[in-house]
Design a protein around this motif. Structure first.
Motif, PDB file in Angstrom:
ATOM      1  N   VAL A 132       0.855  -1.189   0.000  1.00  0.00           N
ATOM      2  CA  VAL A 132       0.000   0.000   0.000  1.00  0.00           C
ATOM      3  C   VAL A 132       0.890   1.238   0.000  1.00  0.00           C
ATOM      4  CG1 VAL A 132      -1.850   1.230   1.175  1.00  0.00           C
ATOM      5  CG2 VAL A 132      -1.781  -1.276   1.253  1.00  0.00           C
ATOM      6  N   HIS A 133       0.770   2.031  -1.067  1.00  0.00           N
ATOM      7  CA  HIS A 133       1.553   3.264  -1.194  1.00  0.00           C
ATOM      8  C   HIS A 133       0.690   4.432  -0.734  1.00  0.00           C
ATOM      9  CE1 HIS A 133       3.214   0.387  -4.097  1.00  0.00           C
ATOM     10  NE2 HIS A 133       4.373   0.985  -3.922  1.00  0.00           N
ATOM     11  N   VAL A 134       1.183   5.164   0.247  1.00  0.00           N
ATOM     12  CA  VAL A 134       0.409   6.249   0.852  1.00  0.00           C
ATOM     13  C   VAL A 134       1.180   7.555   0.728  1.00  0.00           C
ATOM     14  CG1 VAL A 134      -0.631   7.111   2.976  1.00  0.00           C
ATOM     15  CG2 VAL A 134      -0.643   4.639   2.497  1.00  0.00           C
ATOM     16  N   VAL A 159      -2.848   0.788  -4.226  1.00  0.00           N
ATOM     17  CA  VAL A 159      -2.692  -0.572  -3.722  1.00  0.00           C
ATOM     18  C   VAL A 159      -2.165  -1.492  -4.817  1.00  0.00           C
ATOM     19  CG1 VAL A 159      -3.870  -2.526  -2.637  1.00  0.00           C
ATOM     20  CG2 VAL A 159      -4.613  -0.187  -2.123  1.00  0.00           C
ATOM     21  N   ASP A 160      -1.120  -2.263  -4.488  1.00  0.00           N
ATOM     22  CA  ASP A 160      -0.652  -3.353  -5.338  1.00  0.00           C
ATOM     23  C   ASP A 160      -1.031  -4.659  -4.643  1.00  0.00           C
ATOM     24  OD1 ASP A 160       0.508  -1.332  -6.790  1.00  0.00           O
ATOM     25  OD2 ASP A 160       2.559  -1.758  -6.123  1.00  0.00           O
ATOM     26  N   VAL A 161      -1.678  -5.556  -5.395  1.00  0.00           N
ATOM     27  CA  VAL A 161      -2.136  -6.825  -4.840  1.00  0.00           C
ATOM     28  C   VAL A 161      -1.228  -7.949  -5.321  1.00  0.00           C
ATOM     29  CG1 VAL A 161      -4.018  -8.500  -4.764  1.00  0.00           C
ATOM     30  CG2 VAL A 161      -4.533  -6.050  -4.707  1.00  0.00           C
ATOM     31  N   LYS A 190      -0.967  -3.873 -10.212  1.00  0.00           N
ATOM     32  CA  LYS A 190      -0.421  -2.579  -9.801  1.00  0.00           C
ATOM     33  C   LYS A 190      -1.487  -1.487  -9.723  1.00  0.00           C
ATOM     34  CE  LYS A 190       3.509  -1.622  -9.692  1.00  0.00           C
ATOM     35  NZ  LYS A 190       4.463  -1.561  -8.568  1.00  0.00           N
ATOM     36  N   ASN A 191      -1.275  -0.595  -8.740  1.00  0.00           N
ATOM     37  CA  ASN A 191      -1.942   0.709  -8.668  1.00  0.00           C
ATOM     38  C   ASN A 191      -3.460   0.636  -8.792  1.00  0.00           C
ATOM     39  OD1 ASN A 191       0.470   2.063  -8.278  1.00  0.00           O
ATOM     40  ND2 ASN A 191       0.768   2.464 -10.458  1.00  0.00           N
ATOM     41  N   LEU A 192      -4.069  -0.222  -7.995  1.00  0.00           N
ATOM     42  CA  LEU A 192      -5.526  -0.292  -7.957  1.00  0.00           C
ATOM     43  C   LEU A 192      -6.047   0.870  -7.125  1.00  0.00           C
ATOM     44  CD1 LEU A 192      -5.705  -4.136  -7.457  1.00  0.00           C
ATOM     45  CD2 LEU A 192      -6.407  -2.899  -9.503  1.00  0.00           C
TER      46      LEU A 192
END
Length: 501
Positions: free
Chosen positions: A13-15, A213-215, A234-236
């Motif tokens: 998770v990129h914040v 979010v990357d899953v 990537k990047n959802l």
């Protein structure tokens, strides 16, 4: 007999952090300004420039780590992650691989175990036998800089680059592969969102890209411990996309395994419109990025005093507020859950109550008109601009019957939009209720004379006729009549009609 497979999910998770300036320079992080207006030689990666760490980024990262029960590294440093993408102005990203700021944490989540219930957020107060709790491990949290943004031409002829986002500070929260369903994933993301918003370290607006979010997903045979080959999506950018992408990828991998084929480790992109994913590139490993310590940034040593200062500043989180609200305020549990879901809403509630307003009255305005306007205008609670003082004034105006409920809603909408002082607005617009008994009596008598059919209906026992007459009295008074007083006067005058009949 067909093999049964278990889904294994981990998230990155990129914040984006809520600092006013970027991680290594003084450029603004404001969202939505004209392209390439927030850039300088440092965040554009010009030769000879030197980065300098924004101290607020370190504070926010440590605060997040403490809230997620992580071990805080007393010594950490930045590394260069080398890759050549057009939105990366330096041709490397400053990140943390070897010595991240936080490690080995966890958060506890509540989720709905029944797939038939979907992945919508479940109110904690709802008694549901399929509601479960579990701990999700946090492998690490590290600090890094964001890349720019590619803007593709609709016709596919060219791509433009906006570097405003390049250098915006991020923390990347890497979970352990502890989740098994989309329900658990959404519950985990909701928990992170609440923690980070309560801390004030990020607004976590998925629609603006401040939470991405990357899953990582793989399948393994039920009962085995070894992880399967994973793919990364990537990047959802929305909970709906995340849940749909998880189910789609689970089905795709299962079909491959059941047909005897292998899952390929790769990075995939989710197409929201087509609700399917497609391969972007083979998945890189750490060695592909050729990490090495960044020579331009000194290592970071965190003192006990710094750690203790950040720990002492931790807020009262929503799950703690819920317990206190149930003990202190006589409002429904459903109201408590909704109000405490947002730090801004909870602070507004508490501050208004502290000014003397009754908790249930405050809750009614927040749960009713406030949520309605937020939904209609596609806003978040963080976008609320009216003050507790003005909400308390509006409640006082209604309690004193200076204005009626209809006018109160009109005044609230102006207050919501402009943070207008309700007392001043009511005075300037002459919206106070008609309180003069004689004026109200004359108006009621006129309404009775002009509506003989409704009068006869009332005499015949049709109580609904009274409501109509009250409404006509309100209209005749420009919506400013006291409905209670108008109803009382009309009943008195109509009783005279009954007696005469």
């Amino acid at each position: 007999m067909a093999e049964k497979y278990e889904t294994v999910i981990g998230l990155e998770v990129h914040v984006e952090l809520a600092t006013k300036t970027k991680i290594f320079c003084g450029c603004s992080t404001a969202f939505g300004d004209s392209p390439n207006s927030h850039t300088c030689p440092i965040c554009l990666g010009m030769p000879g420039t030197l980065p300098m760490l924004n101290g607020r980024v370190l504070e926010y990262a440590v605060a997040a780590g403490i809230a997620m029960n992580c071990d805080i590294s007393r010594f950490c440093r930045f590394d260069r992650k080398n890759y050549f993408y057009p939105d990366n102005p330096q041709n490397y990203q400053i990140s943390q691989l070897y010595l991240p700021i936080c490690r080995d944490g966890w958060v506890e989540i509540e989720f709905n175990e029944d797939p038939a219930q979907g992945v919508e957020k479940l109110s904690p107060s709802m008694k549901n036998p399929s509601l479960r709790t579990k701990k999700v491990g946090i492998h690490e949290i590290h600090m890094e800089e964001d890349a720019g943004k590619l803007v593709h031409d609709d016709g596919g002829d060219y791509t433009l680059i906006d570097y405003n986002r390049a250098g915006v500070p991020l923390i990347e929260i890497v979970s352990e592969p502890d989740m098994r369903t989309a329900q658990e994933v959404i519950a985990y993301l909701e928990k992170l969102r609440r923690i980070l918003q309560y801390l004030g370290v990020s607004d976590c607006k998925l629609q603006e890209g401040s939470m991405r979010v990357d899953v990582n997903l793989s399948l393994r045979k039920e009962g085995t411990k070894e992880l399967g080959i994973r793919t990364e999506m990537k990047n959802l950018g929305s909970f709906h996309a995340i849940s749909r992408a998880i189910e789609s990828e689970r089905q795709r991998q299962q079909a491959l395994l059941e047909s005897g084929r292998e899952v390929v480790q790769e990075t995939r992109r989710w197409d929201e419109g087509k609700e399917t994913s497609y391969a972007m590139r083979s998945k890189e490993n750490a060695r592909d990025y050729r990490y090495f310590p960044d020579p331009d940034l000194a290592p970071i040593c965190i003192s006990h005093g710094f750690w203790e200062k950040i720990r002492a500043a931790q807020p009262e989180f929503c799950w703690e507020k819920r317990k206190r609200y149930k003990a202190e305020y006589d409002i429904p549990e459903y109201d408590i859950d909704i109000i405490t879901d947002s730090r801004q809403m909870a602070e507004l509630f508490e501050a208004t109550v502290a000014l003397g307003s009754q908790p249930k009255k405050v809750s009614n305005w927040l749960m009713g008109e406030t949520l309605r306007l937020l939904r209609e205008r596609n806003l978040d609670p963080s976008d609320i601009r009216f003050t507790p003082e003005n909400l308390a004034k509006l409640i006082a105006l209604t309690e004193s019957r200076t204005i009626n409920s209809t006018v109160a809603k009109e005044v609230f909408e102006i207050m919501f939009t402009e943070n207008a002082d309700p007392e001043m607005y009511v005075k300037e617009q002459r919206l106070a209720m008609v309180a003069d008994e004689e004026t109200l009596r004359r108006t009621a008598e006129k309404v009775i004379r002009e509506n003989p059919k409704s009068v006869q209906d009332y005499i015949r026992g049709k109580d609904r006729a009274l409501g109509y007459l009250v409404g006509q009295t309100m209209i005749a008074c420009g919506g400013k009549a006291d409905p209670v007083g108008a109803s009382r006067l009309l009943k008195e005058l109509l009783q005279q009609e009954v007696n005469e009949a």
